[in-house]
Structure formats: C-alpha cells, structure tokens
Write a protein that holds these residues in place. Structure first.
Motif, PDB file in Angstrom:
ATOM      1  N   HIS A   1     163.942 -26.336  50.567  1.00  0.00           N
ATOM      2  CA  HIS A   1     162.610 -26.774  50.989  1.00  0.00           C
ATOM      3  C   HIS A   1     162.679 -27.237  52.443  1.00  0.00           C
ATOM      4  O   HIS A   1     161.896 -26.795  53.292  1.00  0.00           O
ATOM      5  CB  HIS A   1     162.140 -27.915  50.064  1.00  0.00           C
ATOM      6  CG  HIS A   1     160.836 -28.524  50.443  1.00  0.00           C
ATOM      7  ND1 HIS A   1     160.704 -29.469  51.438  1.00  0.00           N
ATOM      8  CD2 HIS A   1     159.592 -28.335  49.936  1.00  0.00           C
ATOM      9  CE1 HIS A   1     159.438 -29.835  51.532  1.00  0.00           C
ATOM     10  NE2 HIS A   1     158.745 -29.168  50.634  1.00  0.00           N
ATOM     11  N   ASP A   2     163.628 -28.121  52.741  1.00  0.00           N
ATOM     12  CA  ASP A   2     163.786 -28.634  54.101  1.00  0.00           C
ATOM     13  C   ASP A   2     164.224 -27.543  55.069  1.00  0.00           C
ATOM     14  O   ASP A   2     163.787 -27.508  56.225  1.00  0.00           O
ATOM     15  CB  ASP A   2     164.793 -29.787  54.127  1.00  0.00           C
ATOM     16  CG  ASP A   2     164.261 -31.051  53.463  1.00  0.00           C
ATOM     17  OD1 ASP A   2     163.036 -31.139  53.205  1.00  0.00           O
ATOM     18  OD2 ASP A   2     165.078 -31.954  53.212  1.00  0.00           O
ATOM     19  N   ASN A   3     165.086 -26.653  54.607  1.00  0.00           N
ATOM     20  CA  ASN A   3     165.575 -25.571  55.444  1.00  0.00           C
ATOM     21  C   ASN A   3     164.436 -24.650  55.882  1.00  0.00           C
ATOM     22  O   ASN A   3     164.358 -24.265  57.052  1.00  0.00           O
ATOM     23  CB  ASN A   3     166.661 -24.791  54.697  1.00  0.00           C
ATOM     24  CG  ASN A   3     167.291 -23.722  55.549  1.00  0.00           C
ATOM     25  OD1 ASN A   3     166.858 -22.574  55.531  1.00  0.00           O
ATOM     26  ND2 ASN A   3     168.320 -24.092  56.289  1.00  0.00           N
ATOM     27  N   LYS A   4     163.553 -24.312  54.941  1.00  0.00           N
ATOM     28  CA  LYS A   4     162.414 -23.465  55.294  1.00  0.00           C
ATOM     29  C   LYS A   4     161.552 -24.136  56.362  1.00  0.00           C
ATOM     30  O   LYS A   4     161.121 -23.486  57.317  1.00  0.00           O
ATOM     31  CB  LYS A   4     161.553 -23.169  54.054  1.00  0.00           C
ATOM     32  CG  LYS A   4     162.117 -22.134  53.128  1.00  0.00           C
ATOM     33  CD  LYS A   4     161.161 -21.895  51.958  1.00  0.00           C
ATOM     34  CE  LYS A   4     161.653 -20.791  51.057  1.00  0.00           C
ATOM     35  NZ  LYS A   4     160.724 -20.547  49.931  1.00  0.00           N
ATOM     36  N   GLY A   5     161.306 -25.415  56.193  1.00  0.00           N
ATOM     37  CA  GLY A   5     160.508 -26.142  57.184  1.00  0.00           C
ATOM     38  C   GLY A   5     161.191 -26.196  58.543  1.00  0.00           C
ATOM     39  O   GLY A   5     160.554 -25.992  59.585  1.00  0.00           O
TER      40      GLY A   5
ATOM     41  N   ASP B   1     157.286 -31.388  57.536  1.00  0.00           N
ATOM     42  CA  ASP B   1     158.234 -31.253  56.428  1.00  0.00           C
ATOM     43  C   ASP B   1     157.885 -30.108  55.486  1.00  0.00           C
ATOM     44  O   ASP B   1     158.773 -29.443  54.951  1.00  0.00           O
ATOM     45  CB  ASP B   1     158.295 -32.551  55.610  1.00  0.00           C
ATOM     46  CG  ASP B   1     159.101 -33.641  56.279  1.00  0.00           C
ATOM     47  OD1 ASP B   1     159.756 -33.375  57.311  1.00  0.00           O
ATOM     48  OD2 ASP B   1     159.078 -34.777  55.769  1.00  0.00           O
ATOM     49  N   ASP B   2     156.600 -29.878  55.269  1.00  0.00           N
ATOM     50  CA  ASP B   2     156.167 -28.938  54.236  1.00  0.00           C
ATOM     51  C   ASP B   2     155.687 -27.586  54.759  1.00  0.00           C
ATOM     52  O   ASP B   2     155.261 -26.748  53.967  1.00  0.00           O
ATOM     53  CB  ASP B   2     155.054 -29.571  53.397  1.00  0.00           C
ATOM     54  CG  ASP B   2     155.535 -30.795  52.631  1.00  0.00           C
ATOM     55  OD1 ASP B   2     156.751 -30.892  52.374  1.00  0.00           O
ATOM     56  OD2 ASP B   2     154.694 -31.650  52.300  1.00  0.00           O
ATOM     57  N   CYS B   3     155.765 -27.343  56.054  1.00  0.00           N
ATOM     58  CA  CYS B   3     155.242 -26.080  56.590  1.00  0.00           C
ATOM     59  C   CYS B   3     155.953 -24.867  55.998  1.00  0.00           C
ATOM     60  O   CYS B   3     155.320 -23.834  55.738  1.00  0.00           O
ATOM     61  CB  CYS B   3     155.322 -26.066  58.116  1.00  0.00           C
ATOM     62  SG  CYS B   3     156.990 -26.073  58.791  1.00  0.00           S
ATOM     63  N   GLY B   4     157.248 -24.974  55.773  1.00  0.00           N
ATOM     64  CA  GLY B   4     157.999 -23.838  55.236  1.00  0.00           C
ATOM     65  C   GLY B   4     157.529 -23.418  53.869  1.00  0.00           C
ATOM     66  O   GLY B   4     157.283 -22.234  53.622  1.00  0.00           O
ATOM     67  N   VAL B   5     157.397 -24.375  52.968  1.00  0.00           N
ATOM     68  CA  VAL B   5     156.964 -24.022  51.616  1.00  0.00           C
ATOM     69  C   VAL B   5     155.477 -23.689  51.568  1.00  0.00           C
ATOM     70  O   VAL B   5     155.052 -22.872  50.750  1.00  0.00           O
ATOM     71  CB  VAL B   5     157.330 -25.117  50.578  1.00  0.00           C
ATOM     72  CG1 VAL B   5     158.842 -25.245  50.458  1.00  0.00           C
ATOM     73  CG2 VAL B   5     156.690 -26.447  50.923  1.00  0.00           C
ATOM     74  N   ALA B   6     154.684 -24.279  52.466  1.00  0.00           N
ATOM     75  CA  ALA B   6     153.265 -23.945  52.517  1.00  0.00           C
ATOM     76  C   ALA B   6     153.055 -22.499  52.949  1.00  0.00           C
ATOM     77  O   ALA B   6     152.137 -21.827  52.477  1.00  0.00           O
ATOM     78  CB  ALA B   6     152.527 -24.888  53.470  1.00  0.00           C
TER      79      ALA B   6
ATOM     80  N   LEU C   1     155.833 -20.005  53.195  1.00  0.00           N
ATOM     81  CA  LEU C   1     156.765 -19.053  52.576  1.00  0.00           C
ATOM     82  C   LEU C   1     156.872 -19.169  51.059  1.00  0.00           C
ATOM     83  O   LEU C   1     157.514 -18.343  50.430  1.00  0.00           O
ATOM     84  CB  LEU C   1     158.161 -19.228  53.191  1.00  0.00           C
ATOM     85  CG  LEU C   1     158.243 -19.024  54.702  1.00  0.00           C
ATOM     86  CD1 LEU C   1     159.633 -19.372  55.208  1.00  0.00           C
ATOM     87  CD2 LEU C   1     157.846 -17.606  55.078  1.00  0.00           C
ATOM     88  N   GLY C   2     156.295 -20.205  50.480  1.00  0.00           N
ATOM     89  CA  GLY C   2     156.347 -20.370  49.032  1.00  0.00           C
ATOM     90  C   GLY C   2     157.187 -21.563  48.605  1.00  0.00           C
ATOM     91  O   GLY C   2     158.083 -22.003  49.325  1.00  0.00           O
ATOM     92  N   GLU C   3     156.860 -22.058  47.439  1.00  0.00           N
ATOM     93  CA  GLU C   3     157.533 -23.238  46.893  1.00  0.00           C
ATOM     94  C   GLU C   3     159.036 -23.038  46.787  1.00  0.00           C
ATOM     95  O   GLU C   3     159.514 -21.917  46.624  1.00  0.00           O
ATOM     96  CB  GLU C   3     156.950 -23.595  45.523  1.00  0.00           C
ATOM     97  CG  GLU C   3     155.564 -24.191  45.587  1.00  0.00           C
ATOM     98  CD  GLU C   3     155.496 -25.476  46.384  1.00  0.00           C
ATOM     99  OE1 GLU C   3     156.372 -26.349  46.219  1.00  0.00           O
ATOM    100  OE2 GLU C   3     154.566 -25.601  47.207  1.00  0.00           O
ATOM    101  N   GLU C   4     159.734 -24.144  46.843  1.00  0.00           N
ATOM    102  CA  GLU C   4     161.187 -24.139  46.756  1.00  0.00           C
ATOM    103  C   GLU C   4     161.607 -25.331  45.912  1.00  0.00           C
ATOM    104  O   GLU C   4     161.393 -26.475  46.300  1.00  0.00           O
ATOM    105  CB  GLU C   4     161.783 -24.243  48.167  1.00  0.00           C
ATOM    106  CG  GLU C   4     163.250 -24.051  48.228  1.00  0.00           C
ATOM    107  CD  GLU C   4     163.694 -22.691  47.708  1.00  0.00           C
ATOM    108  OE1 GLU C   4     164.477 -22.693  46.738  1.00  0.00           O
ATOM    109  OE2 GLU C   4     163.289 -21.661  48.257  1.00  0.00           O
ATOM    110  N   PRO C   5     162.171 -25.113  44.733  1.00  0.00           N
ATOM    111  CA  PRO C   5     162.524 -26.234  43.857  1.00  0.00           C
ATOM    112  C   PRO C   5     163.702 -27.069  44.382  1.00  0.00           C
ATOM    113  O   PRO C   5     163.779 -28.261  44.102  1.00  0.00           O
ATOM    114  CB  PRO C   5     162.884 -25.560  42.535  1.00  0.00           C
ATOM    115  CG  PRO C   5     163.215 -24.150  42.876  1.00  0.00           C
ATOM    116  CD  PRO C   5     162.427 -23.815  44.108  1.00  0.00           C
TER     117      PRO C   5
END
Length: 151
Positions: free
Chosen positions: A57-61, A41-46, A48-52
């Motif tokens: 957030h989910d899309n990046k992951g 779930d968190d690989c994208g924000v980890a 590519l950077g935080e997403e409020p």
C-alpha cells in the motif's frame, strides 16, 4: 529572471505559506509535494487498486508520489528542504540528496538541534537557514542583489 522553487519536506506547519506570502512581488514560481497527508499516503491504492499488505500500500503511494517529486525537482532552480521537529523525515533527506545529485541549488531549513544529524545534508547545501524569512531573503538577493534592510 524567474526562479522555480520546489518546497520539499515537512508538511505539519505553515512554513510554505510563510515563504510564499513573503515572496509576493518577486518573480518566483513555487511547487510542492501533495501536503494532504491522507491523499499522499493513499494515492497509490486510489489509482492502482486496493492493497491488503501495508508495505505494498505504502509502496504504491511512494511510487506515484515519486513521479510528481522527480518532475518538480528536475524543473526547479532552487530546492528548499524543511526538516521539522516532530517526525523523522526520511523523504526530506531523500529529496535533498536527489536535488544535490542533480546539481540543484539547495537551501536547508532546520532547527539547531538537528545540525549534527543533518551534517551531510548541510554539507551539500548552498545555505542552511533557521527561519522561512531567511529563505525569502536568499530568493530576493538571488533575483535582485538586494540585502535585507537590517544589514
């Protein structure tokens, strides 16, 4: 002949471990998605950077996970997709469709009460099974031509 098998779908039970353990001695290489739910779930924000916004957030992951999934399915000889009973697994249905679109051999592992909901997925599969052991029996037959001893 070595088989490359991608184990897609439900991550809340040990079905993958059952298949891998029962396949010892067969010339099979297994791959799978990241089954650590939080990491997936968190690989994208980890990376590519935080997403409020939770959607982004989910899309990046999902985009980062898709890199792994596309590569694994493309490299697979056989894709096994497990539909669990607890959650609706849209990702599993997507993986099955993607595998079918690529012409991959597809084995669907599901419960009988899912038959109606998954009828289109099942129609694209080469086999629909109920138990992980049946997947292993298909792999063994594919590699050796040997039937289960009880037959």
């Amino acid at each position: 002949m070595t088989l490359n098998v991608y184990l897609a779908g439900e991550i809340h039970t040990d079905w993958r471990e059952q298949i891998i353990a029962a396949s010892q001695g067969l010339d099979v290489t297994f791959t799978a998605p990241v089954t650590d739910h939080a990491a997936s779930d968190d690989c994208g924000v980890a990376i590519l950077g935080e997403e409020p916004n939770k959607f982004w957030h989910d899309n990046k992951g999902a985009q980062i996970n898709a890199i792994r999934t596309r590569k694994a399915i493309a490299d697979a000889d056989i894709v096994v997709v497990r539909f669990g009973e607890k959650y609706r697994q849209w990702n599993a249905a997507f993986d099955a469709g993607y595998a079918a679109a690529l012409g991959k051999s597809l084995i669907v592992l599901q419960l009988p009460d899912q038959d109606h909901a998954l009828k289109e997925v099942d129609a694209a599969a080469q086999a629909v099974v109920r138990e992980p052991e049946q997947v292993v029996q298909i792999l063994r037959y594919t590699l050796t031509g040997a039937l289960p001893e009880s037959v």
